[in-house]
Scaffold this motif. Structure first.
Motif, PDB file in Angstrom:
ATOM      1  N   ALA B 133       0.840  -1.202   0.000  1.00 36.04           N
ATOM      2  CA  ALA B 133       0.000   0.000   0.000  1.00 36.04           C
ATOM      3  C   ALA B 133       0.875   1.253   0.000  1.00 36.04           C
ATOM      4  O   ALA B 133       0.594   2.226  -0.703  1.00 36.04           O
ATOM      5  N   LEU B 134       1.953   1.215   0.775  1.00 33.56           N
ATOM      6  CA  LEU B 134       2.856   2.365   0.839  1.00 33.56           C
ATOM      7  C   LEU B 134       3.476   2.622  -0.531  1.00 33.56           C
ATOM      8  O   LEU B 134       3.534   3.761  -1.005  1.00 33.56           O
ATOM      9  N   PHE B 135       3.899   1.548  -1.177  1.00 36.14           N
ATOM     10  CA  PHE B 135       4.496   1.669  -2.508  1.00 36.14           C
ATOM     11  C   PHE B 135       3.500   2.310  -3.475  1.00 36.14           C
ATOM     12  O   PHE B 135       3.839   3.242  -4.201  1.00 36.14           O
ATOM     13  N   ILE B 136       2.263   1.821  -3.439  1.00 32.85           N
ATOM     14  CA  ILE B 136       1.257   2.358  -4.364  1.00 32.85           C
ATOM     15  C   ILE B 136       1.003   3.836  -4.080  1.00 32.85           C
ATOM     16  O   ILE B 136       0.942   4.665  -4.980  1.00 32.85           O
ATOM     17  N   ALA B 137       0.925   4.191  -2.769  1.00 28.56           N
ATOM     18  CA  ALA B 137       0.620   5.568  -2.400  1.00 28.56           C
ATOM     19  C   ALA B 137       1.744   6.510  -2.816  1.00 28.56           C
ATOM     20  O   ALA B 137       1.541   7.714  -2.977  1.00 28.56           O
ATOM     21  N   LEU B 138       2.954   5.980  -2.985  1.00 26.31           N
ATOM     22  CA  LEU B 138       4.089   6.827  -3.329  1.00 26.31           C
ATOM     23  C   LEU B 138       4.253   7.013  -4.837  1.00 26.31           C
ATOM     24  O   LEU B 138       5.094   7.770  -5.281  1.00 26.31           O
ATOM     25  N   PHE B 149      -6.248  -1.012  -9.239  1.00 23.13           N
ATOM     26  CA  PHE B 149      -7.044  -1.853 -10.137  1.00 23.13           C
ATOM     27  C   PHE B 149      -6.459  -3.267 -10.192  1.00 23.13           C
ATOM     28  O   PHE B 149      -7.166  -4.273 -10.110  1.00 23.13           O
ATOM     29  N   LEU B 150      -5.130  -3.357 -10.266  1.00 24.92           N
ATOM     30  CA  LEU B 150      -4.476  -4.667 -10.312  1.00 24.92           C
ATOM     31  C   LEU B 150      -4.740  -5.469  -9.044  1.00 24.92           C
ATOM     32  O   LEU B 150      -4.927  -6.678  -9.087  1.00 24.92           O
ATOM     33  N   VAL B 151      -4.763  -4.770  -7.894  1.00 23.97           N
ATOM     34  CA  VAL B 151      -4.995  -5.457  -6.624  1.00 23.97           C
ATOM     35  C   VAL B 151      -6.354  -6.156  -6.623  1.00 23.97           C
ATOM     36  O   VAL B 151      -6.524  -7.226  -6.047  1.00 23.97           O
ATOM     37  N   THR B 152      -7.323  -5.536  -7.309  1.00 24.33           N
ATOM     38  CA  THR B 152      -8.681  -6.091  -7.240  1.00 24.33           C
ATOM     39  C   THR B 152      -8.933  -7.172  -8.296  1.00 24.33           C
ATOM     40  O   THR B 152      -9.964  -7.830  -8.263  1.00 24.33           O
TER      41      THR B 152
END
Lengths: 352, 334
Positions: B133-138, B149-152
């Motif tokens: 999540a941290l990586f995505i938020a950055l 989208f990929l996570v889902t």
């Protein structure tokens, strides 16, 4: 109202429609069949649909108890279901079945003895025969040393040889498992004596460390893939595995082999009774019975069907019970409530 | 204006949104009574479908279950309408031959295993989910949507099918073991399936999006100037993470943990398929009561005991969180 609110309202409406629409009303050309997994030939269904114009919907289950629970819970209604022998007796006792007098159907004359008058429904008021088979041991001969042979005994399953340890599959069918253990220990499976059940529990707990999986689905596939080397299984599944790999063999334990028979019944809640009777009659025809046997690998009860059986069925070690083993076949009787309670306790303890 | 800047303004007026509705009502009150009635009627009308659904699909079935759990079990499934507490007694005690009660830990053990496996699942999901999540938020905003989208994506396939896929990967002659054995890394297949490892892996896989999404939601709203301030004040990256980012992401972490823990407790398919049916979890035990054991009151009672434990745990958690300054109310998802 915002766009979001509308979306929410529409989805709620759709959902409600799905929930209530699912319980749709009976139509003249419909039939809902509830059968075991891997137990209905799609070709037979197609043929029935073609001949009668009735559209068949199939739903499946994996144990008699699941079948009874589903029927009792209501909600979904089925026109034809296929309980095993003693469960027919229980369902009659519980007033869950519609009496349709199977003997009045034209194809009933095809039914062979002793399936025309079984103990659980001697007059065939509530049920018609489908398939019958045995519960024994399927295993992979590739696991044996040169010249090594297994005994026809439950010992091979409950106290497995080294190469089968940790490679055992057990049916997660409480009745079959308990009956097999009872056969091996020479105990009446309907016993109400806690000491008897203690012995059965000990046997199953000791065996547990050698068991890889408790499952009644895909037993043939796991044997063929080599994932399981020895499986407590139904003979039709063993036959299907043997068809894929001739190394698969089937044991008829000398202590006793469970012999079972599945039956077509019409639940009390059925909506399309006439269609159900047509279906049951159709299934007792020579051709449908032969096609079903060819698909499932189980024996049918219809005279004249054997001419249409595929060659592999006639040669299969799992389907053709050797003459000398005939007296080993025994049916599981319905037991008392007390016995069933103790049995459940043992089963939960084994799986805890 | 970028999203990040927009969010940076939020702390200035955090109370604005919740107050607007009552203010509107107050405004109406100053007008005529008819307007108030209309306003109330409008709200009631808007609430009715939601309340109706909740009562129909939640309260009614729960009430039915509660009733069933206090009835007597019929012989082959179903219930007899006679009051009985046997179902609850059965959870802890066994009736001996002379009908005296003996303590029995069979069911407690199954509950303990379920809680243990669910805690492990939650822990592993957090260890993987938080950095993700941290990586995505950055990432720059345009990539973030894509990554979320990929996570889902796994949700697009049925859970049952995905669990079967894991069997093909994990079994003794599956892809992983075959590859490792062909490469000569191992000579015997690793026991990856039909044990607690397989169950935990399957549960983590199934529920990890529920961990990533809420944590991402709280990280995405994070005021990164606070992190910069931490650096300015001499914090290194680890210190900034530990003392600024994690505390601010706490609502998301709590929400994610609850969302992973609770469904893991009730898991049914995964322990059945990846556990090989050898180690029952609560879900399987309940199914067994409605199936093979044909003891509906006990199945209903088990479901209720589970519900009570989960509710109790959540209430205690909420109380503790409130005392320490965060409340579950702050937890927002999406």
């Amino acid at each position: 109202m915002s766009k979001k609110t509308w979306m929410a309202a529409v989805s709620v409406a759709a959902l409600t429609g799905m929930v209530f629409g699912g319980a749709g009303s009976a139509k003249a050309d419909e039939l809902f069949v509830f059968n075991w997994t891997n137990y209905t030939s799609p070709e037979v269904i197609e043929k029935f649909e073609e001949e009668t114009g009735i559209s068949v919907t199939l739903d499946v289950y994996t144990s008699n108890e699941d079948l009874m629970a589903k029927l009792r819970a209501g909600g979904a209604t089925y026109d034809v279901a296929l309980p095993s022998d003693s469960y027919v007796a229980r369902m009659i006792e519980e007033d869950m079945l519609h009496a349709f007098d199977a003997r009045s159907l034209s194809n009933f004359d095809n039914v062979t003895e002793p399936h025309d008058a079984p103990y659980y429904d001697p007059e065939r008021q509530y049920s018609a025969p489908y398939m019958w088979g045995t519960t024994g041991i399927g295993y992979n001969k590739a696991a044996l040393e040169d010249g090594e042979e297994l005994e026809h005994s439950w010992k091979e399953l409950f106290e497995p040889r080294e190469q089968f340890q940790g490679e055992i599959g057990m049916l997660d069918e409480i009745g079959d498992v308990m009956q097999a253990a009872a056969f091996y220990l020479d105990i009446d499976a309907c016993t109400e004596d806690p000491d008897d059940w203690r012995q059965i529990q000990e046997l199953l707990l000791d065996q547990r460390e050698h068991v890889k999986v408790y499952s009644a689905t895909g037993t043939d596939a796991s044997l063929v893939s080599g994932e399981i080397l020895m499986h407590h299984m139904w003979n039709g599944a063993a036959h299907r595995a043997w068809r894929e790999d001739s190394n698969i063999d089937y044991l008829y334990p000398e202590e006793g082999v469970v012999f079972w028979a599945d039956n077509m019944v019409i639940p009390n809640s059925a909506r399309n009774i006439e269609n159900a009777k047509k279906f049951i009659n159709f299934m007792m025809s020579e051709e449908a019975a032969a096609m079903t046997s060819n698909f499932t690998g189980y024996s049918n009860t219809v005279r004249g069907a054997s001419a249409m059986l595929s060659d592999d069925l006639r040669e299969s070690p799992a389907v053709n019970v050797p003459e000398e083993f005939g007296d080993r076949l025994k049916m599981i009787p319905p037991c008392s409530q007390r016995s069933d309670e103790l049995r459940d306790r043992v089963w939960t303890r084994v799986l805890q | 204006m970028s999203t990040r800047e927009a969010q940076a303004e939020r702390p200035v007026e955090p109370q604005a949104a919740p107050q607007s509705a009552p203010q509107a009502a107050k405004g109406a009150m100053r007008g005529d009574l008819g307007a108030v009635r209309r306003e109330m009627a409008r709200r009631l009308a808007l609430l009715t479908p939601a309340m109706g659904i909740i009562i129909l699909v939640m309260v009614v079935p729960l009430a039915l279950m509660l009733t069933y759990s206090f009835l007597t079990s019929a012989r082959y499934g179903g219930v007899i309408w006679e009051f009985s507490t046997d179902a609850y007694l059965q959870f802890l005690f066994v009736r001996d031959l002379d009908d005296s009660l003996l303590f029995n830990d069979t069911y407690l053990r199954i509950f303990a295993r379920s809680f243990g496996l669910s805690l492990a699942t939650m822990g592993v999901a957090l260890l993987i989910g938080f950095p993700a999540a941290l990586f995505i938020a950055l990432q720059p905003p345009k990539y973030r949507t894509m990554l979320i989208f990929l996570v889902t994506i796994p949700f697009w396939t049925n859970l049952l099918v995905r669990n079967y896929a894991w069997i093909l990967l994990l079994r003794d002659r599956g892809l992983i073991n075959n590859t490792l054995m062909d490469l000569g890394v191992i000579s015997q297949p690793l026991p990856l399936i039909y044990n607690n490892f397989g169950i935990t892996l399957g549960l983590v896989y199934s529920f990890i999006p529920f961990m990533v999404l809420p944590i991402y939601a709280s990280l995405e709203k994070l005021d990164w100037r606070l992190v910069e301030a931490a650096y300015d004040l001499g914090a290194n990256r680890w210190e900034a993470l530990k003392r600024v980012i994690i505390p601010l992401a706490k609502p998301g972490i709590i929400a994610g943990s609850v969302l992973v823990f609770v469904p893991s407790l009730g898991a049914y398919i995964t322990p059945q398929l990846l556990g090989g049916g050898r180690n029952l979890m609560i879900g399987n035990l309940i199914q067994l009561q409605f199936g093979a054991s044909q003891n509906w009151p006990f199945g209903a009672a088990l479901a209720f005991i589970l519900l009570a434990i989960v509710l109790l745990a959540l209430v205690l958690w909420a109380l503790r969180a409130r005392r320490s300054g965060t409340s579950l109310k702050e937890v927002e998802i999406g």
